[in-house]
Motif scaffolding. Structure first.
Motif, PDB file in Angstrom:
ATOM      1  N   SER A   8       0.818  -1.220   0.000  1.00  0.00           N
ATOM      2  CA  SER A   8       0.000   0.000   0.000  1.00  0.00           C
ATOM      3  C   SER A   8       0.848   1.265   0.000  1.00  0.00           C
ATOM      4  CB  SER A   8      -0.917  -0.002   1.225  1.00  0.00           C
ATOM      5  OG  SER A   8      -0.151   0.017   2.422  1.00  0.00           O
ATOM      6  N   LEU A   9       2.153   1.128  -0.222  1.00  0.00           N
ATOM      7  CA  LEU A   9       3.048   2.277  -0.141  1.00  0.00           C
ATOM      8  C   LEU A   9       2.714   3.312  -1.215  1.00  0.00           C
ATOM      9  CD1 LEU A   9       5.494   2.713   1.794  1.00  0.00           C
ATOM     10  CD2 LEU A   9       6.957   2.231  -0.167  1.00  0.00           C
ATOM     11  N   PRO A  10       2.571   4.582  -0.838  1.00  0.00           N
ATOM     12  CA  PRO A  10       2.306   5.619  -1.843  1.00  0.00           C
ATOM     13  C   PRO A  10       3.572   5.934  -2.637  1.00  0.00           C
ATOM     14  CG  PRO A  10       2.532   6.614   0.318  1.00  0.00           C
ATOM     15  CD  PRO A  10       2.574   5.114   0.532  1.00  0.00           C
ATOM     16  N   PRO A  11       3.438   6.646  -3.753  1.00  0.00           N
ATOM     17  CA  PRO A  11       4.621   6.962  -4.555  1.00  0.00           C
ATOM     18  C   PRO A  11       5.541   7.967  -3.875  1.00  0.00           C
ATOM     19  CG  PRO A  11       2.683   8.033  -5.465  1.00  0.00           C
ATOM     20  CD  PRO A  11       2.197   7.111  -4.391  1.00  0.00           C
ATOM     21  N   VAL A  12       6.802   7.928  -4.279  1.00  0.00           N
ATOM     22  CA  VAL A  12       7.821   8.847  -3.785  1.00  0.00           C
ATOM     23  C   VAL A  12       7.892  10.045  -4.716  1.00  0.00           C
ATOM     24  CG1 VAL A  12      10.322   9.125  -3.523  1.00  0.00           C
ATOM     25  CG2 VAL A  12       9.206   7.093  -2.632  1.00  0.00           C
ATOM     26  N   LEU A  13       8.197  11.219  -4.161  1.00  0.00           N
ATOM     27  CA  LEU A  13       8.464  12.389  -4.991  1.00  0.00           C
ATOM     28  C   LEU A  13       9.954  12.375  -5.347  1.00  0.00           C
ATOM     29  CD1 LEU A  13       7.616  15.044  -6.287  1.00  0.00           C
ATOM     30  CD2 LEU A  13       8.153  16.186  -4.110  1.00  0.00           C
ATOM     31  N   GLY A  14      10.269  12.035  -6.592  1.00  0.00           N
ATOM     32  CA  GLY A  14      11.672  11.942  -6.945  1.00  0.00           C
ATOM     33  C   GLY A  14      11.900  11.767  -8.429  1.00  0.00           C
ATOM     34  N   ASN A  15      13.153  11.516  -8.765  1.00  0.00           N
ATOM     35  CA  ASN A  15      13.563  11.251 -10.137  1.00  0.00           C
ATOM     36  C   ASN A  15      13.893   9.770 -10.242  1.00  0.00           C
ATOM     37  OD1 ASN A  15      16.083  10.941 -12.132  1.00  0.00           O
ATOM     38  ND2 ASN A  15      14.812  12.635 -12.848  1.00  0.00           N
ATOM     39  N   ARG A  16      13.214   9.073 -11.130  1.00  0.00           N
ATOM     40  CA  ARG A  16      13.329   7.622 -11.185  1.00  0.00           C
ATOM     41  C   ARG A  16      14.754   7.171 -11.487  1.00  0.00           C
ATOM     42  NH1 ARG A  16      12.950   2.822 -13.814  1.00  0.00           N
ATOM     43  NH2 ARG A  16      11.446   1.335 -12.940  1.00  0.00           N
ATOM     44  N   ASP A  17      15.414   7.796 -12.455  1.00  0.00           N
ATOM     45  CA  ASP A  17      16.765   7.379 -12.830  1.00  0.00           C
ATOM     46  C   ASP A  17      17.735   7.553 -11.664  1.00  0.00           C
ATOM     47  OD1 ASP A  17      15.889   6.716 -15.351  1.00  0.00           O
ATOM     48  OD2 ASP A  17      16.500   8.616 -16.264  1.00  0.00           O
ATOM     49  N   GLN A  18      17.596   8.666 -10.944  1.00  0.00           N
ATOM     50  CA  GLN A  18      18.499   8.898  -9.816  1.00  0.00           C
ATOM     51  C   GLN A  18      18.227   7.920  -8.682  1.00  0.00           C
ATOM     52  OE1 GLN A  18      18.328  13.035  -8.659  1.00  0.00           O
ATOM     53  NE2 GLN A  18      19.812  13.617 -10.236  1.00  0.00           N
ATOM     54  N   LEU A  19      16.972   7.593  -8.443  1.00  0.00           N
ATOM     55  CA  LEU A  19      16.654   6.622  -7.394  1.00  0.00           C
ATOM     56  C   LEU A  19      17.160   5.227  -7.765  1.00  0.00           C
ATOM     57  CD1 LEU A  19      13.052   7.759  -6.373  1.00  0.00           C
ATOM     58  CD2 LEU A  19      15.198   8.100  -5.122  1.00  0.00           C
ATOM     59  N   VAL A  20      17.101   4.887  -9.051  1.00  0.00           N
ATOM     60  CA  VAL A  20      17.686   3.618  -9.492  1.00  0.00           C
ATOM     61  C   VAL A  20      19.177   3.615  -9.201  1.00  0.00           C
ATOM     62  CG1 VAL A  20      18.287   2.255 -11.530  1.00  0.00           C
ATOM     63  CG2 VAL A  20      15.953   3.081 -11.239  1.00  0.00           C
ATOM     64  N   GLN A  21      19.859   4.745  -9.456  1.00  0.00           N
ATOM     65  CA  GLN A  21      21.292   4.823  -9.191  1.00  0.00           C
ATOM     66  C   GLN A  21      21.592   4.648  -7.707  1.00  0.00           C
ATOM     67  OE1 GLN A  21      23.073   8.475 -10.526  1.00  0.00           O
ATOM     68  NE2 GLN A  21      25.152   7.692 -10.361  1.00  0.00           N
ATOM     69  N   VAL A  22      20.767   5.256  -6.845  1.00  0.00           N
ATOM     70  CA  VAL A  22      20.961   5.131  -5.398  1.00  0.00           C
ATOM     71  C   VAL A  22      20.846   3.677  -4.955  1.00  0.00           C
ATOM     72  CG1 VAL A  22      19.876   5.624  -3.162  1.00  0.00           C
ATOM     73  CG2 VAL A  22      20.300   7.476  -4.775  1.00  0.00           C
ATOM     74  N   ILE A  23      19.741   3.024  -5.316  1.00  0.00           N
ATOM     75  CA  ILE A  23      19.512   1.649  -4.874  1.00  0.00           C
ATOM     76  C   ILE A  23      20.531   0.704  -5.504  1.00  0.00           C
ATOM     77  CG2 ILE A  23      17.828  -0.216  -4.716  1.00  0.00           C
ATOM     78  CD1 ILE A  23      17.172   2.289  -3.075  1.00  0.00           C
ATOM     79  N   LEU A  24      20.889   0.945  -6.764  1.00  0.00           N
ATOM     80  CA  LEU A  24      21.883   0.094  -7.423  1.00  0.00           C
ATOM     81  C   LEU A  24      23.230   0.182  -6.717  1.00  0.00           C
ATOM     82  CD1 LEU A  24      22.296  -1.828  -9.818  1.00  0.00           C
ATOM     83  CD2 LEU A  24      22.998   0.138 -11.176  1.00  0.00           C
ATOM     84  N   ASN A  25      23.631   1.384  -6.294  1.00  0.00           N
ATOM     85  CA  ASN A  25      24.883   1.531  -5.549  1.00  0.00           C
ATOM     86  C   ASN A  25      24.826   0.767  -4.224  1.00  0.00           C
ATOM     87  OD1 ASN A  25      26.105   3.079  -7.473  1.00  0.00           O
ATOM     88  ND2 ASN A  25      26.048   4.999  -6.327  1.00  0.00           N
ATOM     89  N   LEU A  26      23.689   0.861  -3.530  1.00  0.00           N
ATOM     90  CA  LEU A  26      23.564   0.175  -2.235  1.00  0.00           C
ATOM     91  C   LEU A  26      23.564  -1.342  -2.415  1.00  0.00           C
ATOM     92  CD1 LEU A  26      20.906   2.418  -0.435  1.00  0.00           C
ATOM     93  CD2 LEU A  26      23.396   2.448  -0.183  1.00  0.00           C
ATOM     94  N   VAL A  27      22.874  -1.833  -3.451  1.00  0.00           N
ATOM     95  CA  VAL A  27      22.845  -3.275  -3.701  1.00  0.00           C
ATOM     96  C   VAL A  27      24.220  -3.777  -4.133  1.00  0.00           C
ATOM     97  CG1 VAL A  27      21.892  -5.062  -5.216  1.00  0.00           C
ATOM     98  CG2 VAL A  27      20.382  -3.346  -4.216  1.00  0.00           C
ATOM     99  N   LYS A  28      24.918  -2.999  -4.941  1.00  0.00           N
ATOM    100  CA  LYS A  28      26.262  -3.398  -5.362  1.00  0.00           C
ATOM    101  C   LYS A  28      27.205  -3.444  -4.173  1.00  0.00           C
ATOM    102  CE  LYS A  28      29.806  -2.531  -8.844  1.00  0.00           C
ATOM    103  NZ  LYS A  28      30.253  -1.659  -9.957  1.00  0.00           N
ATOM    104  N   ASN A  29      27.103  -2.470  -3.273  1.00  0.00           N
ATOM    105  CA  ASN A  29      27.913  -2.495  -2.054  1.00  0.00           C
ATOM    106  C   ASN A  29      27.603  -3.737  -1.222  1.00  0.00           C
ATOM    107  OD1 ASN A  29      29.296  -0.186  -2.584  1.00  0.00           O
ATOM    108  ND2 ASN A  29      28.369   1.047  -0.980  1.00  0.00           N
ATOM    109  N   ALA A  30      26.316  -4.060  -1.134  1.00  0.00           N
ATOM    110  CA  ALA A  30      25.919  -5.237  -0.360  1.00  0.00           C
ATOM    111  C   ALA A  30      26.493  -6.510  -0.977  1.00  0.00           C
ATOM    112  CB  ALA A  30      24.397  -5.319  -0.292  1.00  0.00           C
ATOM    113  N   ALA A  31      26.433  -6.621  -2.305  1.00  0.00           N
ATOM    114  CA  ALA A  31      26.961  -7.813  -2.981  1.00  0.00           C
ATOM    115  C   ALA A  31      28.470  -7.918  -2.792  1.00  0.00           C
ATOM    116  CB  ALA A  31      26.615  -7.759  -4.461  1.00  0.00           C
TER     117      ALA A  31
END
Length: 367
Positions: A227-250
């Motif tokens: 039920s999470l509402p949408p975030v106010l943001g830029n999709r490409d930049q948010l992908v970059q943020v999460i991708l960096n965090l997932v890559k660090n985790a891996a």
């Protein structure tokens, strides 16, 4: 055991304070301690210290050390679980010795406000890279192009053994250029179009990318709030943020791990508001996106500087990934924080919710 004035002063303190006797008997507590442990004063004064905190807690050893040294001792980031409520908290503990072998304990819970203060420091460190990135782009990339060109010319007439050295010059020049190009991202102050973004679509894209490449050997677990509402943001930049965090985790889990696991989760958190720098406006940050891994964890020494530029434990790392994450999240008006533990690390990103012009929640486009 104390006069009314002293007791009134102790009760006025906003931090939990306890006086411990020689046999670990709790002699005095203030009102803040009653609220903290969810015990009444009378009930606490019938018990020993180890009755209200786990027997394995470092606070027990801290009290013994204070008595032995007859001096004040402090311990930071102590994980404290209450046997009564089961709630785990992270606290700073301050202990001092009094006459008659009494020990006074004062606890300070590390709250979200503490995390927000650190986040503002991370944000400032990331923004300080703006001018430096622009300068390095101009002052370093041009000379490097000349060095690389000269090395390529030398390679044409060099002996076989010398060609290894010219190739090394070219490779290292290319690596420096890549670092500088990443730093240029800090200097990009152009306005970015933002709108309602479905964070689950962002997470799905990152997951697919990771599983087809650097994290193909790692199991992903998804715990989403549907039920999470949408975030106010830029999709490409948010992908970059999460991708960096997932890559660090891996990378923390390692390429040879057989039981590696990354947990992607979302949740709606109420009550957290962050003041916008330069104004009195306070923005609500109810949307939490977390990336957790079961790697070795982050050391306590590294944690305070984790989001600063050039801080890394990787042999080939530039130390710019998390600094860039801090900048992008800060530009979105959010905060990012690391929650470390032995054999577990969690990065939590808190972001604002998207609203329509009439103040209602807006809907994100389906991915």
């Amino acid at each position: 055991m104390s006069d009314p004035t002293s007791e009134m002063i102790i009760n006025a303190l906003p931090l939990p304070v306890l006086t411990i006797g020689p046999d670990e008997r709790i002699l005095q507590v203030n009102m803040a301690a009653e609220h903290f442990f969810d015990y009444s004063r009378r009930m606490m004064q019938r018990q020993r210290l180890r009755d209200i905190i786990p027997f394995s807690s470092p606070i027990i050893a801290l009290v013994d050390e204070v008595r032995r040294r007859r001096a004040s001792v402090s311990e930071y980031r102590v994980e404290l679980a209450s046997p009564r409520t089961g709630v785990e908290r992270s606290v700073d503990v301050f202990a001092t010795h009094l006459d008659d072998d009494l020990v006074v304990l004062m606890l300070q819970e590390r709250t979200i406000a503490d995390k927000m203060n650190r986040q503002l420091t991370h944000r400032g460190a990331a923004r300080s890279m703006v001018a430096l990135g622009a300068m390095l782009a101009h002052e370093i990339k041009n000379p490097l192009a000349g060095i690389r060109g000269a090395a390529q010319l030398l390679e044409q007439s060099a002996a076989e053994d010398d060609r290894l050295l010219t190739r090394l010059i070219c490779d290292e020049s290319d690596r420096i250029v890549r670092i500088v190009e990443r730093m240029e991202l800090f200097g990009d102050e152009r306005p970015v179009e933002r709108g309602p973004v479905n964070v689950h679509g962002v997470l799905d894209q990152v997951k697919r990318s990771a599983q087809s490449g650097f994290a193909r050997h790692i199991r992903f677990v998804e715990t989403y709030d549907p039920s999470l509402p949408p975030v106010l943001g830029n999709r490409d930049q948010l992908v970059q943020v999460i991708l960096n965090l997932v890559k660090n985790a891996a990378e923390a889990i390692g390429a040879d791990a057989v039981d590696g696991e990354i947990v992607l989760s979302t949740a709606f958190r109420t009550g957290l508001r962050l003041q916008v720098p330069g104004s009195r406006e306070r923005v609500s940050l109810p949307i939490e996106v977390a990336v957790r891994d079961n790697g070795p964890g982050v050391t306590a020494e590294l944690l305070p500087d984790l989001f600063d530029p050039f801080v890394t434990t990787k042999a080939q790392g530039s130390g710019l990934g998390l600094a860039l994450v801090a900048k992008i999240v800060g530009d979105h008006g959010g905060i990012v924080e690391c929650d470390p533990a032995p054999r577990r690390t969690a990065f939590r990103v808190l972001l604002p919710m998207s609203h329509a012009r009439d103040g209602r929640e807006s809907s994100a486009e389906t991915e």
